[in-house]
Design a protein around this motif. Structure first.
Motif, PDB file in Angstrom:
ATOM      1  N   ARG A   1      -0.430  18.421  15.292  1.00  0.00           N
ATOM      2  CA  ARG A   1      -0.788  17.058  15.670  1.00  0.00           C
ATOM      3  C   ARG A   1      -0.315  16.080  14.614  1.00  0.00           C
ATOM      4  O   ARG A   1      -0.153  16.425  13.453  1.00  0.00           O
ATOM      5  N   MET A   2      -0.106  14.845  15.020  1.00  0.00           N
ATOM      6  CA  MET A   2       0.188  13.765  14.100  1.00  0.00           C
ATOM      7  C   MET A   2      -0.900  12.726  14.263  1.00  0.00           C
ATOM      8  O   MET A   2      -1.066  12.155  15.345  1.00  0.00           O
ATOM      9  N   PHE A   3      -1.657  12.474  13.216  1.00  0.00           N
ATOM     10  CA  PHE A   3      -2.748  11.512  13.287  1.00  0.00           C
ATOM     11  C   PHE A   3      -2.260  10.120  12.921  1.00  0.00           C
ATOM     12  O   PHE A   3      -1.298   9.951  12.166  1.00  0.00           O
ATOM     13  N   THR A   4      -2.954   9.127  13.452  1.00  0.00           N
ATOM     14  CA  THR A   4      -2.660   7.737  13.144  1.00  0.00           C
ATOM     15  C   THR A   4      -3.940   7.073  12.640  1.00  0.00           C
ATOM     16  O   THR A   4      -5.013   7.690  12.618  1.00  0.00           O
ATOM     17  N   ALA A   5      -3.817   5.796  12.273  1.00  0.00           N
ATOM     18  CA  ALA A   5      -4.986   5.061  11.794  1.00  0.00           C
ATOM     19  C   ALA A   5      -6.090   5.023  12.850  1.00  0.00           C
ATOM     20  O   ALA A   5      -7.270   4.933  12.521  1.00  0.00           O
TER      21      ALA A   5
ATOM     22  N   ILE B   1      -6.341   2.780  -8.868  1.00  0.00           N
ATOM     23  CA  ILE B   1      -6.159   2.596  -7.437  1.00  0.00           C
ATOM     24  C   ILE B   1      -6.652   3.851  -6.726  1.00  0.00           C
ATOM     25  O   ILE B   1      -6.316   4.975  -7.119  1.00  0.00           O
ATOM     26  N   ASP B   2      -7.481   3.657  -5.714  1.00  0.00           N
ATOM     27  CA  ASP B   2      -8.015   4.765  -4.917  1.00  0.00           C
ATOM     28  C   ASP B   2      -7.244   4.806  -3.606  1.00  0.00           C
ATOM     29  O   ASP B   2      -7.401   3.922  -2.759  1.00  0.00           O
ATOM     30  N   VAL B   3      -6.401   5.817  -3.459  1.00  0.00           N
ATOM     31  CA  VAL B   3      -5.533   5.943  -2.288  1.00  0.00           C
ATOM     32  C   VAL B   3      -6.266   6.725  -1.205  1.00  0.00           C
ATOM     33  O   VAL B   3      -6.657   7.874  -1.405  1.00  0.00           O
ATOM     34  N   GLY B   4      -6.474   6.079  -0.044  1.00  0.00           N
ATOM     35  CA  GLY B   4      -7.265   6.678   1.023  1.00  0.00           C
ATOM     36  C   GLY B   4      -8.737   6.442   0.774  1.00  0.00           C
ATOM     37  O   GLY B   4      -9.559   7.365   0.852  1.00  0.00           O
ATOM     38  N   CYS B   5      -9.104   5.200   0.495  1.00  0.00           N
ATOM     39  CA  CYS B   5     -10.460   4.869   0.029  1.00  0.00           C
ATOM     40  C   CYS B   5     -11.502   4.856   1.135  1.00  0.00           C
ATOM     41  O   CYS B   5     -12.702   4.785   0.861  1.00  0.00           O
TER      42      CYS B   5
ATOM     43  N   CYS C   1      -5.434  -2.948   3.631  1.00  0.00           N
ATOM     44  CA  CYS C   1      -5.217  -2.035   4.739  1.00  0.00           C
ATOM     45  C   CYS C   1      -3.721  -1.792   4.844  1.00  0.00           C
ATOM     46  O   CYS C   1      -2.964  -2.696   5.239  1.00  0.00           O
ATOM     47  N   CYS C   2      -3.288  -0.608   4.459  1.00  0.00           N
ATOM     48  CA  CYS C   2      -1.857  -0.321   4.455  1.00  0.00           C
ATOM     49  C   CYS C   2      -1.634   1.169   4.270  1.00  0.00           C
ATOM     50  O   CYS C   2      -2.556   1.934   3.999  1.00  0.00           O
ATOM     51  N   ASP C   3      -0.396   1.572   4.425  1.00  0.00           N
ATOM     52  CA  ASP C   3       0.059   2.922   4.115  1.00  0.00           C
ATOM     53  C   ASP C   3       0.731   2.864   2.752  1.00  0.00           C
ATOM     54  O   ASP C   3       1.498   1.936   2.462  1.00  0.00           O
ATOM     55  N   VAL C   4       0.434   3.843   1.906  1.00  0.00           N
ATOM     56  CA  VAL C   4       0.994   3.828   0.559  1.00  0.00           C
ATOM     57  C   VAL C   4       2.522   3.832   0.580  1.00  0.00           C
ATOM     58  O   VAL C   4       3.166   3.416  -0.388  1.00  0.00           O
TER      59      VAL C   4
END
Length: 255
Positions: free
Chosen positions: A15-19, A62-66, A106-109
């Motif tokens: 599977r490919m997950f999205t926001a 920076i907390d990535v995926g907070c 709100c973004c993708d790294v």
């Protein structure tokens, strides 16, 4: 040990997950049951992550995926200049309301717009319970993206579940072994592992749940007995042997 303990696969495979799969309709982490050992364990390993960041001398993190910002709240309370990013719009909205002392995006790294937002590298980065949500063939790239946010000599702290704990989460592509993590970090490059610690204790958790069902179930709760059982589990939350840990805390230096 559970019969699935060496299987890193899950229902997420293929599977490919999205926001949209991570909507955070409620600020879930902020609403956890205080009498649950998962809550006790979660708060203990987050406290350890914050200590590891502070001990490095970092001022910015920076907390990535907070997610909904709970970890960022702990970092901000510890005096760190904190930024949190996540691709869940709802998660970021909750985080902004609940942690006014941190900044959130709100973004993708991987987004160029994001990488252009911060021209100065951070002293440290955290990657807490995120990499298990990333397809295996994208994990190296993801770790490189996190690495590139941090100054040379800075610290990165990653946490993720161990294969000791069965992967029954539909959004976890896999759980990890120490060896898989070491190979992943080596493949990312320009990172040196400083330590790999265990959090949680699967054997202790199994004992806890076997006993807790007699004092905490859908019919009744005997709170003094439940509190006693929780207190017995608490020492197993961090610094546990890797062969039975619930998950890993990996500390790295950016070279």
């Amino acid at each position: 040990m559970n019969q699935h303990s060496t299987d890193t696969r899950s229902a997420a495979e293929g599977r490919m997950f999205t926001a949209d799969d991570y909507t955070y309709r409620f600020p879930d982490i902020w609403l956890l049951d205080e009498d649950c050992i998962w809550t006790i364990m979660h708060r203990a390993y987050i406290a350890r992550v914050v200590d590891l960041v502070k001990d490095s001398g970092a001022k910015t993190v920076i907390d990535v995926g907070c997610g909904d910002g709970w970890s960022c709240g702990q970092m901000a309370r510890a005096g760190l200049d904190t930024v949190g990013i996540d691709w869940s719009k709802n998660g970021i909205e909750h985080a902004k309301r609940l942690v006014p002392d941190a900044r959130f995006l709100c973004c993708d790294v991987k987004d160029p717009e994001f990488t252009e937002t911060f021209t100065d590298p951070f002293d440290a980065a955290t990657f807490v319970e995120v990499i298990e949500h990333i397809p295996p063939d994208q994990c190296v790239e993801a770790l490189r993206n996190v690495r590139d946010l941090v100054k040379r000599g800075g610290r990165i702290v990653l946490t993720t579940p161990s294969v000791n704990f069965p992967n029954d989460n539909d959004t976890h592509y896999r759980h990890f072994t120490k060896e898989i993590l070491e190979d992943l970090i080596a493949s990312a490059g320009d990172l040196k592992i400083e330590s790999i610690e265990g959090y949680g204790d699967v054997e202790a958790e199994n004992r806890h749940w076997a006993r807790a069902r007699w004092v905490h179930n859908r019919y009744y709760t005997i709170y003094p007995a439940l509190k006693h059982l929780n207190q017995k589990y608490a020492p197993h939350c961090t610094d546990t042997p890797l062969d039975r840990c619930h998950g890993f805390i990996v500390t790295m230096e950016r070279l």
